[in-house]
Enzyme design. Structure first.
Site, PDB file in Angstrom:
ATOM      1  CB  SER A  54     -22.786  -7.347  26.268  1.00 40.71           C
ATOM      2  OG  SER A  54     -23.154  -6.666  27.438  1.00 40.71           O
ATOM      3  NE  ARG A  70      -4.181  -1.232   0.792  1.00 39.26           N
ATOM      4  CZ  ARG A  70      -4.500  -2.164  -0.100  1.00 39.26           C
ATOM      5  NH1 ARG A  70      -4.065  -2.095  -1.334  1.00 39.26           N
ATOM      6  NH2 ARG A  70      -5.298  -3.145   0.242  1.00 39.26           N
ATOM      7  CE1 TYR A  88     -18.776  -4.117  33.447  1.00 36.39           C
ATOM      8  CE2 TYR A  88     -20.823  -3.438  34.504  1.00 36.39           C
ATOM      9  CZ  TYR A  88     -19.978  -3.429  33.407  1.00 36.39           C
ATOM     10  OH  TYR A  88     -20.321  -2.729  32.275  1.00 36.39           O
ATOM     11  NE  ARG A 142     -29.329  12.280  37.459  1.00 34.42           N
ATOM     12  CZ  ARG A 142     -28.501  11.524  36.745  1.00 34.42           C
ATOM     13  NH1 ARG A 142     -27.205  11.754  36.764  1.00 34.42           N
ATOM     14  NH2 ARG A 142     -28.953  10.520  36.025  1.00 34.42           N
ATOM     15  CD  GLN A 178      -7.274  -4.695  10.395  1.00 33.50           C
ATOM     16  OE1 GLN A 178      -6.319  -4.158  10.919  1.00 33.50           O
ATOM     17  NE2 GLN A 178      -7.208  -5.248   9.199  1.00 33.50           N
ATOM     18  CG  ASP A 216     -29.485  -3.097  34.446  1.00 36.28           C
ATOM     19  OD1 ASP A 216     -28.735  -4.053  34.176  1.00 36.28           O
ATOM     20  OD2 ASP A 216     -29.409  -1.984  33.894  1.00 36.28           O
ATOM     21  CE  LYS A 272     -28.674   0.395  30.915  1.00 38.58           C
ATOM     22  NZ  LYS A 272     -28.194   0.064  32.242  1.00 38.58           N
ATOM     23  CD  GLN A 276     -26.926  -7.248  32.259  1.00 39.25           C
ATOM     24  OE1 GLN A 276     -27.857  -7.073  31.499  1.00 39.25           O
ATOM     25  NE2 GLN A 276     -25.674  -7.369  31.861  1.00 39.25           N
ATOM     26  CB  THR A 320     -25.623  -0.194  27.756  1.00 45.04           C
ATOM     27  OG1 THR A 320     -24.980   0.455  28.840  1.00 45.04           O
ATOM     28  CG2 THR A 320     -24.639  -0.372  26.631  1.00 45.04           C
TER      29      THR A 320
HETATM   30  P1  NAP Z   1     -25.370   7.081  35.310  1.00 47.56           P
HETATM   31  O1  NAP Z   1     -26.775   7.031  34.857  1.00 47.56           O
HETATM   32  O2  NAP Z   1     -24.418   7.978  34.604  1.00 47.56           O
HETATM   33  O3  NAP Z   1     -25.380   7.476  36.867  1.00 47.56           O
HETATM   34  C1  NAP Z   1     -24.204   7.610  37.624  1.00 47.56           C
HETATM   35  C2  NAP Z   1     -24.548   8.182  38.986  1.00 47.56           C
HETATM   36  O4  NAP Z   1     -23.339   8.217  39.730  1.00 47.56           O
HETATM   37  C3  NAP Z   1     -25.085   9.613  38.928  1.00 47.56           C
HETATM   38  O5  NAP Z   1     -26.028   9.787  39.928  1.00 47.56           O
HETATM   39  C4  NAP Z   1     -23.826  10.436  39.191  1.00 47.56           C
HETATM   40  O6  NAP Z   1     -24.079  11.666  39.833  1.00 47.56           O
HETATM   41  C5  NAP Z   1     -23.112   9.561  40.192  1.00 47.56           C
HETATM   42  N1  NAP Z   1     -21.684   9.844  40.184  1.00 47.56           N
HETATM   43  C6  NAP Z   1     -20.839   9.731  39.148  1.00 47.56           C
HETATM   44  N2  NAP Z   1     -19.593  10.060  39.521  1.00 47.56           N
HETATM   45  C7  NAP Z   1     -19.664  10.418  40.828  1.00 47.56           C
HETATM   46  C8  NAP Z   1     -18.711  10.880  41.790  1.00 47.56           C
HETATM   47  N3  NAP Z   1     -17.432  11.001  41.446  1.00 47.56           N
HETATM   48  N4  NAP Z   1     -19.137  11.151  43.037  1.00 47.56           N
HETATM   49  C9  NAP Z   1     -20.424  10.987  43.367  1.00 47.56           C
HETATM   50  N5  NAP Z   1     -21.386  10.565  42.514  1.00 47.56           N
HETATM   51  C10 NAP Z   1     -21.002  10.285  41.266  1.00 47.56           C
HETATM   52  O7  NAP Z   1     -24.702   5.654  35.251  1.00 47.56           O
HETATM   53  P2  NAP Z   1     -25.414   4.225  35.499  1.00 47.56           P
HETATM   54  O8  NAP Z   1     -25.903   3.673  34.211  1.00 47.56           O
HETATM   55  O9  NAP Z   1     -26.359   4.336  36.617  1.00 47.56           O
HETATM   56  O10 NAP Z   1     -24.167   3.344  35.916  1.00 47.56           O
HETATM   57  C11 NAP Z   1     -23.465   3.589  37.124  1.00 47.56           C
HETATM   58  C12 NAP Z   1     -22.502   2.452  37.392  1.00 47.56           C
HETATM   59  O11 NAP Z   1     -23.220   1.266  37.616  1.00 47.56           O
HETATM   60  C13 NAP Z   1     -21.601   2.117  36.200  1.00 47.56           C
HETATM   61  O12 NAP Z   1     -20.422   2.871  36.227  1.00 47.56           O
HETATM   62  C14 NAP Z   1     -21.330   0.646  36.355  1.00 47.56           C
HETATM   63  O13 NAP Z   1     -20.122   0.459  37.037  1.00 47.56           O
HETATM   64  C15 NAP Z   1     -22.475   0.169  37.185  1.00 47.56           C
HETATM   65  N6  NAP Z   1     -23.342  -0.749  36.413  1.00 47.56           N
HETATM   66  C16 NAP Z   1     -23.343  -2.034  36.790  1.00 47.56           C
HETATM   67  C17 NAP Z   1     -24.144  -2.947  36.123  1.00 47.56           C
HETATM   68  C18 NAP Z   1     -24.085  -4.381  36.520  1.00 47.56           C
HETATM   69  O14 NAP Z   1     -24.793  -5.183  35.926  1.00 47.56           O
HETATM   70  N7  NAP Z   1     -23.293  -4.733  37.506  1.00 47.56           N
HETATM   71  C19 NAP Z   1     -24.988  -2.537  35.092  1.00 47.56           C
HETATM   72  C20 NAP Z   1     -24.968  -1.204  34.728  1.00 47.56           C
HETATM   73  C21 NAP Z   1     -24.154  -0.315  35.406  1.00 47.56           C
HETATM   74  P3  NAP Z   1     -24.606  12.944  39.059  1.00 47.56           P
HETATM   75  O15 NAP Z   1     -26.070  12.782  39.003  1.00 47.56           O
HETATM   76  O16 NAP Z   1     -24.136  14.077  39.868  1.00 47.56           O
HETATM   77  O17 NAP Z   1     -23.960  12.911  37.706  1.00 47.56           O
END
Ligand code: NAP
Length: 499
Positions: free
Chosen positions: A233, A58, A436, A377, A199, A319, A282, A464, A278
């Site tokens: 996933s 190339r 996780y 929130r 890729q 979830d 969502k 989940q 995700t």
């Molecule tokens: P999300 O909708 O973005 O919500 C995150 C939450 O955490 C918000 O309330 C945010 O606060 C708060 N936050 C973020 N950083 C922070 C900090 N430094 N100090 C204090 N609060 C903080 O995200 P989500 O979808 O709920 O996911 C959150 C976590 O759940 C993921 O990172 C992942 O590790 C976990 N998760 C696990 C599974 C599982 O099956 N085990 C599935 C999905 C997600 P604000 O409102 O101020 O932004």
């Protein structure tokens, strides 16, 4: 078939990599002659080759490494043909300067790193007319719909055609081009040495996606997200399909926010039967569904979509069920009647995961308090589900029976952080971290040290996904297989080696 591109600066490394790949099951390799730093000796590369090869050289303008003259490049390609290369890759503009000779098959190629042009079939016809045995078209994707256009072209092209969209948006074409009739797809030797944007490595294409098995009859599933790179996933769902002997493949679909609706329009053409959903879709996916399960509706978020044969598009939230099942399996709660009734539960965070967990806890009769960085929130969530809200600083304000982290605090790479200081952890308390990656977050490690009962994010993630598997296939998921796969994927050693 997967063709693995080898790009090494020295003949002996290229030959060693070729042998290694064939030992790993590669059936075809592309030797990128433009990467060889000294004078290229094609004969040396072809002698005793362990598999058929494509000779490719190339130019820089096609994102290659060749800096010498075009005359020398053409000489090299002619030499590759004279020396009996199995295939030679010729760009459209040089195809008529290099005649067919001997047994070498001609791949006439087109690369466009800017866009995916409108008339792909017209392009394929044009390339096919240049005495092509195979046509290769690789273009940059800017819209998930480019995948559909590319695959449709592959199906209708006049000669066997490899059609690939580059970039993360185009990953589905790399995995599906064979399903539409392409003779092979391209992979790189290692995920850290990609030769074209988006890729996949040979290992991923083979071990995670089992590329060669994806045929016209294979049922398709996938995850929609943006970004998509972090998603585990595909690994666990594909491992589960394999273990259950189901002819299905699960793909990563990067779908930017503004393409969600048009992606759903394309689902019938792609033949996708179910999706994990995700960030950031969502909530927004709800408006595209014809039916929503009651819990998902109450939570206001869907993480699973099933495209039924009767045309219904149904949304679920696994979830919530998974989080509650993980919690209720904790020693001391398992088997008890109404085990969460009256328990003081603190939920950290007020995002998507926290919503699902608060809904589940309240339904099980727990007394829920939400602490979030943004108090408003937490208050909104508390009001909706009859819980209490406190400021982030007030999270240590009482003795909780259960503490659940629904924030990303502690997630890789910030593994030295915890959302809940260890001096407030008490023996016997239930500590559930939804993070996780890694499984053993600082919160989990400190909770174990304090003899708390712990629930990990991997437990919830696997549950989940297992519930999704059941919704997708109607069968119980091989949960142990999924758990092993997830543990391997999130192990620090693997993160170091694969990224
Ligand atoms: P999300 O909708 O973005 O919500 C995150 C939450 O955490 C918000 O309330 C945010 O606060 C708060 N936050 C973020 N950083 C922070 C900090 N430094 N100090 C204090 N609060 C903080 O995200 P989500 O979808 O709920 O996911 C959150 C976590 O759940 C993921 O990172 C992942 O590790 C976990 N998760 C696990 C599974 C599982 O099956 N085990 C599935 C999905 C997600 P604000 O409102 O101020 O932004």
């Amino acid at each position: 078939m997967i063709c693995v591109s080898i790009a090494r600066g020295r003949h002996r490394y290229m030959m060693a990599e070729h042998r290694h790949l064939v030992e790993q099951g590669a059936e075809l390799v592309e030797l990128r002659l433009d990467y060889i730093r000294r004078a290229v000796n094609v004969k040396r590369l072809l002698n005793n080759r362990p598999s058929p090869i494509i000779a490719t050289c190339r130019r820089e303008r096609d994102h290659g490494k060749w800096t010498k003259s075009e005359r020398e490049r053409l000489m090299l390609l002619r030499a590759a043909i004279a020396d009996g290369a199995d295939y030679v890759d010729l760009e459209e503009d040089i195809a008529d300067q290099i005649p067919r000779y001997g047994q070498t098959k001609r791949i006439i190629s087109y690369h466009n790193f800017e866009e995916t042009p409108d008339d792909l079939l017209g392009l394929a016809n044009r390339l096919a007319s240049l005495d092509a045995d195979i046509v290769k078209i690789a273009t940059m994707a800017h819209d998930p719909h480019d995948n559909i256009r590319m695959l449709d072209m592959v199906k209708r092209a006049p000669v066997p055609t490899v059609g690939i969209c580059m970039g993360e948006l185009g990953t589905p074409t790399r995995l599906l081009t064979g399903r539409y009739g392409a003779p092979f797809s391209y992979a790189t030797f290692h995920s850290e040495r990609t030769l074209a944007p988006g890729q996949l490595s040979f290992h991923e294409m083979k071990e995670v996606y089992d590329y060669d098995r994806i045929g016209p009859q294979t049922s398709l599933y996938g995850v929609i997200a943006d970004p998509i790179g972090h998603s585990y996933s595909p690994r666990i769902h594909n491992a589960a399909f394999r273990a259950a002997g189901i002819d299905a493949a699960y793909l990563p679909f990067r779908v930017p926010r503004h393409f969600l609706s048009s992606f759903f329009d394309d689902v019938p053409a792609l033949g996708v039967r179910g999706l994990s959903v995700t960030i950031p879709h969502k909530e927004s996916v709800l408006r595209l569904l014809t039916k929503v399960d009651k819990a998902a509706d109450k939570i206001g978020a869907v993480n699973t979509v099933v495209f039924q044969d009767d045309g219904q598009i149904v949304g679920y939230n696994t979830d919530q069920k998974a989080a509650m099942a993980s919690l209720l399996a904790t020693p001391g709660l398992k088997g008890r009647e109404a085990p969460l009734e009256g328990q003081q539960a603190l939920v950290l965070g007020a995002g998507g995961v926290a919503r699902a967990i608060v809904y589940g806890l309240v339904r099980h009769g727990a007394q829920v308090t939400i602490a979030s960085r943004t108090l408003a929130r937490a208050e909104d969530l508390a009001e909706q589900f009859n819980a209490k809200a406190v400021t982030w600083a007030e999270r240590y304000g009482r003795r909780w029976d259960i503490v659940i982290n629904g924030t990303p605090i502690g997630m890789h790479p910030n593994v030295e952080e915890t959302p809940y200081e260890k001096q407030y952890l008490r023996r016997g308390m239930i500590v559930f971290d939804t993070v996780y990656n890694p499984e053993n977050t600082l919160l989990i490690k400190e909770a174990r040290a304090k003899e708390c009962r712990v629930v990990t994010g991997i437990d919830m993630f696997v549950r989940q996904a297992a519930l999704q598997f059941k919704l997708f296939t109607g069968q119980d998921a091989p949960r142990d297989v999924m758990r092993d796969e997830m543990r391997q994927a999130t192990s620090p050693a693997r993160r170091r080696s694969v990224g």
